[in-house]
Design an enzyme around this catalytic site. Structure first.
Site, PDB file in Angstrom:
ATOM      1  N   HIS A  23      -6.288  30.647  87.885  1.00  0.00           N
ATOM      2  CA  HIS A  23      -6.362  32.108  87.861  1.00  0.00           C
ATOM      3  C   HIS A  23      -5.096  32.697  87.242  1.00  0.00           C
ATOM      4  O   HIS A  23      -5.161  33.574  86.372  1.00  0.00           O
ATOM      5  CB  HIS A  23      -6.543  32.603  89.302  1.00  0.00           C
ATOM      6  N   GLU A  24      -3.933  32.212  87.689  1.00  0.00           N
ATOM      7  CA  GLU A  24      -2.677  32.787  87.199  1.00  0.00           C
ATOM      8  C   GLU A  24      -2.407  32.394  85.742  1.00  0.00           C
ATOM      9  O   GLU A  24      -1.886  33.210  84.963  1.00  0.00           O
ATOM     10  CB  GLU A  24      -1.507  32.353  88.097  1.00  0.00           C
TER      11      GLU A  24
ATOM     12  N   GLN B  11       1.264  41.200  85.804  1.00  0.00           N
ATOM     13  CA  GLN B  11       0.742  42.012  86.902  1.00  0.00           C
ATOM     14  C   GLN B  11       1.798  42.954  87.475  1.00  0.00           C
ATOM     15  O   GLN B  11       1.463  43.817  88.279  1.00  0.00           O
ATOM     16  CB  GLN B  11       0.167  41.123  88.001  1.00  0.00           C
TER      17      GLN B  11
ATOM     18  N   HIS C  91      -4.208  34.751  83.558  1.00  0.00           N
ATOM     19  CA  HIS C  91      -3.526  36.034  83.385  1.00  0.00           C
ATOM     20  C   HIS C  91      -2.570  35.994  82.197  1.00  0.00           C
ATOM     21  O   HIS C  91      -2.503  36.936  81.400  1.00  0.00           O
ATOM     22  CB  HIS C  91      -2.724  36.382  84.642  1.00  0.00           C
TER      23      HIS C  91
ATOM     24  N   GLY D 243      -0.958  34.366  94.567  1.00  0.00           N
ATOM     25  CA  GLY D 243      -0.314  34.143  93.279  1.00  0.00           C
ATOM     26  C   GLY D 243      -0.158  35.469  92.566  1.00  0.00           C
ATOM     27  O   GLY D 243      -0.894  36.431  92.826  1.00  0.00           O
TER      28      GLY D 243
ATOM     29  N   CYS E  81      -8.398  39.373  92.994  1.00  0.00           N
ATOM     30  CA  CYS E  81      -7.236  39.551  92.126  1.00  0.00           C
ATOM     31  C   CYS E  81      -6.488  40.801  92.567  1.00  0.00           C
ATOM     32  O   CYS E  81      -7.110  41.844  92.829  1.00  0.00           O
ATOM     33  CB  CYS E  81      -7.685  39.682  90.675  1.00  0.00           C
ATOM     34  N   LEU E  82      -5.163  40.708  92.642  1.00  0.00           N
ATOM     35  CA  LEU E  82      -4.372  41.854  93.060  1.00  0.00           C
ATOM     36  C   LEU E  82      -4.462  43.002  92.064  1.00  0.00           C
ATOM     37  O   LEU E  82      -4.197  44.151  92.428  1.00  0.00           O
ATOM     38  CB  LEU E  82      -2.907  41.438  93.245  1.00  0.00           C
TER      39      LEU E  82
END
Length: 220
Positions: free
Chosen positions: A174-175, A86, A178, A81, A132-133
């Site tokens: 999670h997303e 991001q 963000h 995701g 997480c990216l």
């Protein structure tokens, strides 16, 4: 969110696109075929730590292009995701390409998402490794509910309801976090947060090299 390291080949899974089942779907989504790789922001950058703005204009070429770029950026980074902030854009939007725990691959995007409040009696909290990216290389156990329902819109303004269980539920939570200006480190105890940042410092360059290699294979 980063992908699970133990997941089988997504090409072998049943697939739901924008919440709807499809007969087949390519390993590289069509959006990623069209998109350009963008730089992924890292923890500490201001855009990751404030709430994103609502999307107010739907059906625009700019919104479609952003989604395409987010898909290929997520793919190159081995993500499940990716939220718009991001890639440095403070809009309420995320994309996903994520398996659940029942062998179903979920692919899509959602604009202006809102998580439903679930009845505490009908949910379970699961502690599972999460990455997480924007925190490259770190993986920590984070408690999340085993089911999530997100309501929002597609890029053309059509209403969407996306339901996830298992790892996909974790991805949806999670997303959405963000877009509220939170990273998963915010859910950790101080000691665990320091551990995650140490992991990031140790592995960051390896992660970037992997991403560069995947981008080169795609000719991006």
């Amino acid at each position: 969110m980063s992908a699970r390291h133990d997941r089988p080949d997504l090409a072998d899974r049943r697939v739901r696109v924008q919440g709807q089942p499809v007969d087949s779907y390519p390993l590289l989504p069509p959006e990623a075929e069209r998109g350009s790789v963008r730089r992924i922001t890292e923890v500490g950058e201001e855009v990751l730590h404030r709430p994103c703005r609502e999307v107010t204009e739907f059906g625009t070429p700019a919104l479609s292009a952003l989604i395409d770029d987010m898909f290929v950026t997520m793919h190159v980074a081995d993500g499940a995701g990716l939220a718009a902030n991001q890639v440095g854009i403070d809009l309420r939007l995320f994309v996903y390409d994520c398996p659940d725990d029942d062998g179903i691959r979920h692919v899509g995007h959602i604009v202006n998402p809102v998580l439903d409040a679930l009845d505490p009696a009908g949910r379970r909290l699961i502690d599972e490794g999460e990455g997480c990216l924007s925190v490259p290389g770190a993986v920590m156990a984070v408690p999340r509910t085993d089911r999530a329902v997100v309501r929002g819109f597609d890029k053309d303004g059509n209403p969407l309801v996306i339901e996830g269980t298992g790892y996909f539920a974790r991805c949806l939570q999670h997303e959405t976090d963000h877009l509220l200006g939170h990273v998963y480190l915010d859910r950790l105890a101080k000691r665990d947060r320091k551990d995650a940042l140490r992991q990031m410092a140790d592995r960051r360059e390896q992660v970037f090299a992997r991403r560069a290699g995947k981008a080169a294979v795609l000719g991006r």
